[in-house]
Scaffold this motif. Structure first.
Motif, PDB file in Angstrom:
ATOM      1  N   PRO A 159       0.847  -1.208   0.000  1.00  0.00           N
ATOM      2  CA  PRO A 159       0.000   0.000   0.000  1.00  0.00           C
ATOM      3  C   PRO A 159       0.876   1.250   0.000  1.00  0.00           C
ATOM      4  O   PRO A 159       1.896   1.299   0.691  1.00  0.00           O
ATOM      5  N   HIS A 160       0.486   2.222  -0.800  1.00  0.00           N
ATOM      6  CA  HIS A 160       1.318   3.428  -0.940  1.00  0.00           C
ATOM      7  C   HIS A 160       0.456   4.606  -1.370  1.00  0.00           C
ATOM      8  O   HIS A 160      -0.690   4.431  -1.783  1.00  0.00           O
ATOM      9  N   ARG A 161       1.044   5.790  -1.298  1.00  0.00           N
ATOM     10  CA  ARG A 161       0.417   7.015  -1.810  1.00  0.00           C
ATOM     11  C   ARG A 161       1.272   7.478  -2.979  1.00  0.00           C
ATOM     12  O   ARG A 161       2.463   7.765  -2.808  1.00  0.00           O
ATOM     13  N   ASP A 162       0.662   7.578  -4.159  1.00  0.00           N
ATOM     14  CA  ASP A 162       1.470   7.844  -5.353  1.00  0.00           C
ATOM     15  C   ASP A 162       2.224   9.167  -5.269  1.00  0.00           C
ATOM     16  O   ASP A 162       3.308   9.302  -5.824  1.00  0.00           O
ATOM     17  N   GLN A 163       1.661  10.171  -4.583  1.00  0.00           N
ATOM     18  CA  GLN A 163       2.346  11.468  -4.614  1.00  0.00           C
ATOM     19  C   GLN A 163       3.571  11.523  -3.711  1.00  0.00           C
ATOM     20  O   GLN A 163       4.316  12.505  -3.743  1.00  0.00           O
ATOM     21  N   LEU A 223      -4.264   6.231   0.018  1.00  0.00           N
ATOM     22  CA  LEU A 223      -3.534   4.963   0.143  1.00  0.00           C
ATOM     23  C   LEU A 223      -4.214   3.887  -0.717  1.00  0.00           C
ATOM     24  O   LEU A 223      -5.439   3.739  -0.701  1.00  0.00           O
ATOM     25  N   HIS A 224      -3.385   3.129  -1.450  1.00  0.00           N
ATOM     26  CA  HIS A 224      -3.918   2.120  -2.378  1.00  0.00           C
ATOM     27  C   HIS A 224      -2.803   1.168  -2.794  1.00  0.00           C
ATOM     28  O   HIS A 224      -1.625   1.421  -2.507  1.00  0.00           O
ATOM     29  N   GLY A 225      -3.162   0.148  -3.532  1.00  0.00           N
ATOM     30  CA  GLY A 225      -2.174  -0.751  -4.140  1.00  0.00           C
ATOM     31  C   GLY A 225      -2.903  -1.775  -4.975  1.00  0.00           C
ATOM     32  O   GLY A 225      -4.118  -1.980  -4.795  1.00  0.00           O
TER      33      GLY A 225
END
Ligand SMILES: O=C(O)CCC(=O)C(=O)O
Ligand SMILES: [Fe+2]
Length: 289
Positions: free
Chosen positions: A114-118, A186-188
């Motif tokens: 899981p991460h935040r692209d920005q 947050l996503h992945g």
């Protein structure tokens, strides 16, 4: 360009509130199927990714506008552009295309971290949205086959909190729909527990003054971008961001899409109105002095 419509407002409000939204029926399934077919060869010949972030059971490739004539319908989608412009307008003059990337998540793939692209840009956290991403499924996304996992309300200032307050949701959706989420959400990619390949596209838009993730000028050099619509050429970098950013010999780089650009050129101010007023006042005071 700001597009005025209540539909844009409604979706932008939901995206701002929840950090994501899924919009149904944005494009006909036939068009997505034609795009999917155009990418068959690239999916077949592209090697698996390397490294823990991209994932070694996934395949990725970029430059979608050079690979299929159908990709422009996604990138230039009017409602999507309207929503993205509405979200990013407080922090830039113009948005730009940050990436187009096809992603195949193969059977057995584990969940992506899981991460935040920005977080790719080391700017202030919790204050600015740098990016809006759009994920278009090429084939149906399901909770089992690796649909993108999203954490609702994990965006904005929530990115500073140590604990997550929401349970993740799987962005299950058919081709023709799209998932929009903020750069701070947050996503992945989900785990693929099926025996089918999950194929989708990421189309990302960012503040026009940032360094884009995918080098758009190399992906679409003038000989390629010349065949794009003026709006699409602008999105991939053939326009300046005031003041003077992204210029070519002090001029708008769109001159390279025509016949000009070979001869010596004068540099021409491309300023915001507030800067233009300041500078006109200063120049006038100098003249009078
Ligand atoms: O493929 C997906 O569902 C998401 C991929 C993603 O978030 C990324 O690579 O940054
Ligand atoms: Fe991501």
């Amino acid at each position: 360009m700001i597009r005025f419509s209540s539909t844009v407002d409604r979706w932008a409000a939901r995206l701002r509130r929840d950090g994501y939204c899924i919009i149904p029926d944005l494009l006909p399934r036939d068009e997505i199927a034609a795009l999917d077919a155009d990418l068959d060869g690239a999916f077949a010949e592209t090697p698996f990714c390397q490294g823990g972030f991209y994932g070694e059971t996934t395949k990725r490739f970029g430059r979608l506008l050079a690979r299929s004539a159908h990709a422009a319908s996604l990138v230039e989608h009017d409602l999507v552009l309207g929503i993205v412009e509405r979200i990013l307008a407080p922090w830039c003059d113009r948005i730009q295309l940050n990436v187009t990337q096809a992603i195949a998540v193969h059977p057995g793939a584990p969940a992506q971290m899981p991460h935040r692209d920005q977080d790719m840009w080391r700017g202030a956290i919790g204050e600015i949205e740098y990016l809006v991403n759009v994920i278009w499924p090429l084939r149906a996304f399901t909770a089992e086959n690796g649909a993108t996992t999203i954490w609702p309300n994990s965006h904005g200032a929530a990115a500073l909190e140590p604990e997550l307050k929401s349970a993740p949701v799987a962005a299950a959706m058919p081709p023709g729909a799209a998932l929009l989420f903020l750069g701070s959400t947050l996503h992945g990619a989900g785990a693929n527990r099926t025996d089918e390949v999950r194929r989708g596209l990421v189309v990302g838009y960012a503040l026009g003054w940032l360094k884009p993730y995918e080098n758009q000028w190399l992906a679409y050099p003038p000989d390629v971008a010349r065949h794009f619509s003026p709006e699409l050429a602008g999105l991939v970098g053939y326009r300046q961001h005031r003041p003077n950013l992204g210029n070519y010999e002090g001029q708008c780089p769109s001159i390279l899409l025509g016949d000009a650009g070979q001869e010596p050129l004068p540099a021409i101010d491309a300023l915001r109105p507030d800067q233009q007023v300041l500078i006109a006042d200063f120049v006038e005071a100098q003249r009078r002095a």
